[in-house]
Design a protein around this motif. Structure first.
Motif, mmCIF file in Angstrom:
data_model
loop_
_atom_site.group_PDB
_atom_site.id
_atom_site.type_symbol
_atom_site.label_atom_id
_atom_site.label_comp_id
_atom_site.label_asym_id
_atom_site.label_seq_id
_atom_site.Cartn_x
_atom_site.Cartn_y
_atom_site.Cartn_z
ATOM 1 N N ASN A 118 104.127 -51.398 94.382
ATOM 2 C CA ASN A 118 104.191 -51.900 95.970
ATOM 3 C C ASN A 118 105.569 -52.366 96.665
ATOM 4 O O ASN A 118 105.392 -51.931 98.164
ATOM 5 C CB ASN A 118 103.344 -53.193 96.192
ATOM 6 C CG ASN A 118 101.838 -52.536 95.619
ATOM 7 O OD1 ASN A 118 101.362 -51.885 95.984
ATOM 8 N ND2 ASN A 118 101.067 -53.848 95.548
ATOM 9 N N THR A 129 106.635 -48.585 97.318
ATOM 10 C CA THR A 129 107.028 -48.171 98.481
ATOM 11 C C THR A 129 106.530 -48.635 99.847
ATOM 12 O O THR A 129 105.568 -48.573 100.073
ATOM 13 C CB THR A 129 105.383 -47.409 97.848
ATOM 14 O OG1 THR A 129 104.466 -48.196 97.381
ATOM 15 C CG2 THR A 129 106.020 -46.636 96.828
ATOM 16 N N ASP A 162 102.801 -44.880 105.962
ATOM 17 C CA ASP A 162 100.854 -44.494 105.212
ATOM 18 C C ASP A 162 100.768 -43.750 105.065
ATOM 19 O O ASP A 162 100.647 -42.276 106.059
ATOM 20 C CB ASP A 162 100.095 -45.475 105.945
ATOM 21 C CG ASP A 162 100.717 -47.428 105.979
ATOM 22 O OD1 ASP A 162 101.106 -47.667 104.736
ATOM 23 O OD2 ASP A 162 100.541 -47.935 106.816
ATOM 24 N N GLY A 163 99.950 -42.548 104.349
ATOM 25 C CA GLY A 163 99.823 -41.944 104.545
ATOM 26 C C GLY A 163 100.485 -40.654 103.443
ATOM 27 O O GLY A 163 100.292 -39.171 103.190
ATOM 28 N N SER A 164 101.561 -41.222 102.938
ATOM 29 C CA SER A 164 102.333 -40.393 102.106
ATOM 30 C C SER A 164 102.048 -39.707 101.146
ATOM 31 O O SER A 164 101.645 -40.792 99.916
ATOM 32 C CB SER A 164 103.748 -41.035 102.045
ATOM 33 O OG SER A 164 104.760 -40.257 101.292
ATOM 34 N N LYS A 208 104.162 -42.264 98.336
ATOM 35 C CA LYS A 208 103.053 -43.307 98.138
ATOM 36 C C LYS A 208 102.313 -43.304 97.400
ATOM 37 O O LYS A 208 101.537 -43.965 96.361
ATOM 38 C CB LYS A 208 103.460 -44.094 99.443
ATOM 39 C CG LYS A 208 103.042 -45.382 99.335
ATOM 40 C CD LYS A 208 102.911 -45.952 101.038
ATOM 41 C CE LYS A 208 101.856 -46.932 101.007
ATOM 42 N NZ LYS A 208 102.196 -47.612 102.136
ATOM 43 N N ALA A 209 101.141 -42.690 97.805
ATOM 44 C CA ALA A 209 99.925 -42.306 97.036
ATOM 45 C C ALA A 209 100.295 -41.865 95.805
ATOM 46 O O ALA A 209 99.288 -42.807 94.463
ATOM 47 C CB ALA A 209 99.102 -41.161 97.387
ATOM 48 N N GLN A 220 101.854 -44.687 93.554
ATOM 49 C CA GLN A 220 100.376 -46.167 93.740
ATOM 50 C C GLN A 220 99.026 -45.623 92.580
ATOM 51 O O GLN A 220 98.932 -46.658 91.621
ATOM 52 C CB GLN A 220 99.901 -46.231 94.900
ATOM 53 C CG GLN A 220 101.115 -47.345 96.080
ATOM 54 C CD GLN A 220 100.156 -47.389 97.443
ATOM 55 O OE1 GLN A 220 99.554 -46.759 97.535
ATOM 56 N NE2 GLN A 220 101.542 -48.622 97.763
#
Length: 429
Positions: free
Chosen positions: A382, A385, A390-392, A395-396, A399
């Motif tokens: 967390n 990132t 958000d929505g990258s 990043k997803a 995580q």
């Protein structure tokens, strides 16, 4: 000093968990660490003392859990009336068939030797199924949603722990008589296959322990939290300490389990140390290091291997009974080789095979990491990132990869220990 420092490090990690997270989490890690240490001690007896490569640890742990049900749960009277005696008669027919076949194999010779054994096994099989199957059907039809099995003996649950060891030892003796003559790699394959067979039997024979329907509500050696919360004296003592009754009751129960588990671990550790330093222990290590030389000195290597295999499996069975008691339920679907074989071997290797204190250290340390790596990894990821949109997809992806941190960490730790301390953190002297 190294031993003291490493155990102090583990104590600091557990205490830090209590301070940073919660004391409930710390005590849960401590209790499962104690159980894992007992499992690692059992594997260390087999591998560290005698060099036996047993990859069927999961099966012996499951037998300990089964013993908890068979000993502590109350008998189901309706199931016994419906088909209990017929079921036992079927098991007796099956056992008699095997005994008779073995006697014929040993006593007879000549042309019809094999045919006689085959005829006994075929006739005995059909006789067994004719008696056993109707009994099973009758037992499993009795309130299958709630029971559908014979139940246990209704004895105190603490008695299930030594019984779990005896049950695992008995099965280990049967396995050892058949498999200990194999080379180490074939022994590993055999024990892994037999462990899977044990799990398959527990899963599919509902009359025994409800199979995958699970047995819940196992008796406990400590009070229930709700009973403590309804006790005015306990509530008052908790208030005097500045703790609410709910939190105090959960801590009290977990501490109770911890005391029981610690007593068992200390007893087993003392016995293992006495065995290691005895002439018997020196003989076992001599057999481990050079079987040919040990045979030349007149030692019965196969018999000694059978002894240590039975002892180590018994310790794993005790640990399995302890763990099932802590869980309060038997769930055969949760017995996976990754958790109950691979992870225990990592504990022994990292701690130091051949060193009983090393096995105990590995049990605590690896279990702590197994539990804590994923939440720590989630926090770290967390932070990494935090600056990404958000929505990258990156990043997803990062995580989502946190759930694999446990396996990655175990592999990295194992590689580092094998590289910089190949004999473990506490090597054998």
């Amino acid at each position: 000093m190294r031993t003291f420092a490493l155990f102090a490090l583990v104590a600091v990690l557990i205490l830090g968990t209590g301070i940073v997270q919660s004391w409930n989490s710390a005590l849960l890690i401590l209790n499962m660490g104690l159980v894992s240490a007992v499992m690692a001690l059992g594997v260390n007896l087999q591998w560290g003392f005698a060099g036996l490569f047993n990859v069927g640890v999961m099966g012996f742990v499951a037998l300990g859990g089964l013993a908890t049900v068979l000993v502590s749960m109350p008998p189901v009277a309706a199931a016994w009336s419906a088909g209990g005696l017929r079921l036992l008669a079927g098991l007796a027919v099956g056992a008699l068939t095997m005994v008779l076949a073995i006697l014929v194999w040993k006593r007879l010779s000549g042309r019809w030797h094999g045919w006689a054994v085959a005829a006994i096994l075929i006739v005995g099989f059909f006789a067994f199924r004719a008696v056993f199957d109707p009994g099973v059907a009758a037992v499993e039809a009795v309130d299958s949603a709630a029971t559908g099995y014979l139940g246990g003996l209704g004895l105190p649950v603490l008695l299930a722990w030594p019984v779990g060891g005896v049950l695992a030892a008995g099965v280990a003796w049967l396995i050892g008589k058949a498999a200990l003559g194999l080379r180490s790699d074939y022994l590993a394959i055999a024990t892994l296959g037999i462990a899977e067979i044990i799990i398959a039997v527990i899963k599919n024979e509902d009359w025994l322990a409800r199979g995958v329907k699970n047995v819940i509500g196992l008796p406990r050696p400590v009070p229930y939290e709700i009973d403590l919360q309804n006790d005015p004296d306990f509530v008052q003592r908790a208030a005097d300490l500045g703790v609410d009754a709910t939190t105090a009751s959960t801590l009290y129960v977990k501490l109770g389990y911890g005391v029981f588990f610690a007593v068992v671990l200390v007893i087993l550790l003392v016995l293992a140390q006495l065995a290691l330093k005895s002439p018997w222990g020196r003989m076992m290590r001599a057999i481990r290091d050079n079987e040919t030389a040990a045979r030349a000195m007149g030692k019965d290597v196969t018999r000694r291997h059978l002894q240590i295999f039975v002892l180590g499996s018994a310790v794993c069975g005790i640990a399995g009974a302890m763990m099932t008691t802590l869980d309060g339920q038997l769930t055969p679907g949760t017995y996976q080789p990754l958790r109950y074989t691979f992870l225990i071997w990592v504990m022994v290797i990292v701690g130091g095979s051949g060193n009983n204190f090393g096995a105990v250290l590995g049990g605590f340390l690896i279990w702590f990491l197994w539990v804590q790596v994923e939440p720590i990894g989630q926090t770290v990821m967390n932070l990494v990132t935090a600056g990404m949109a958000d929505g990258s997809w990156l990043k997803a992806h990062l995580q989502d990869s946190v759930q694999h941190m446990r396996l990655l960490t175990m592999g990295v730790i194992l590689l580092l220990v094998l590289r910089f301390s190949p004999r473990g953190l506490l090597p054998e002297r």
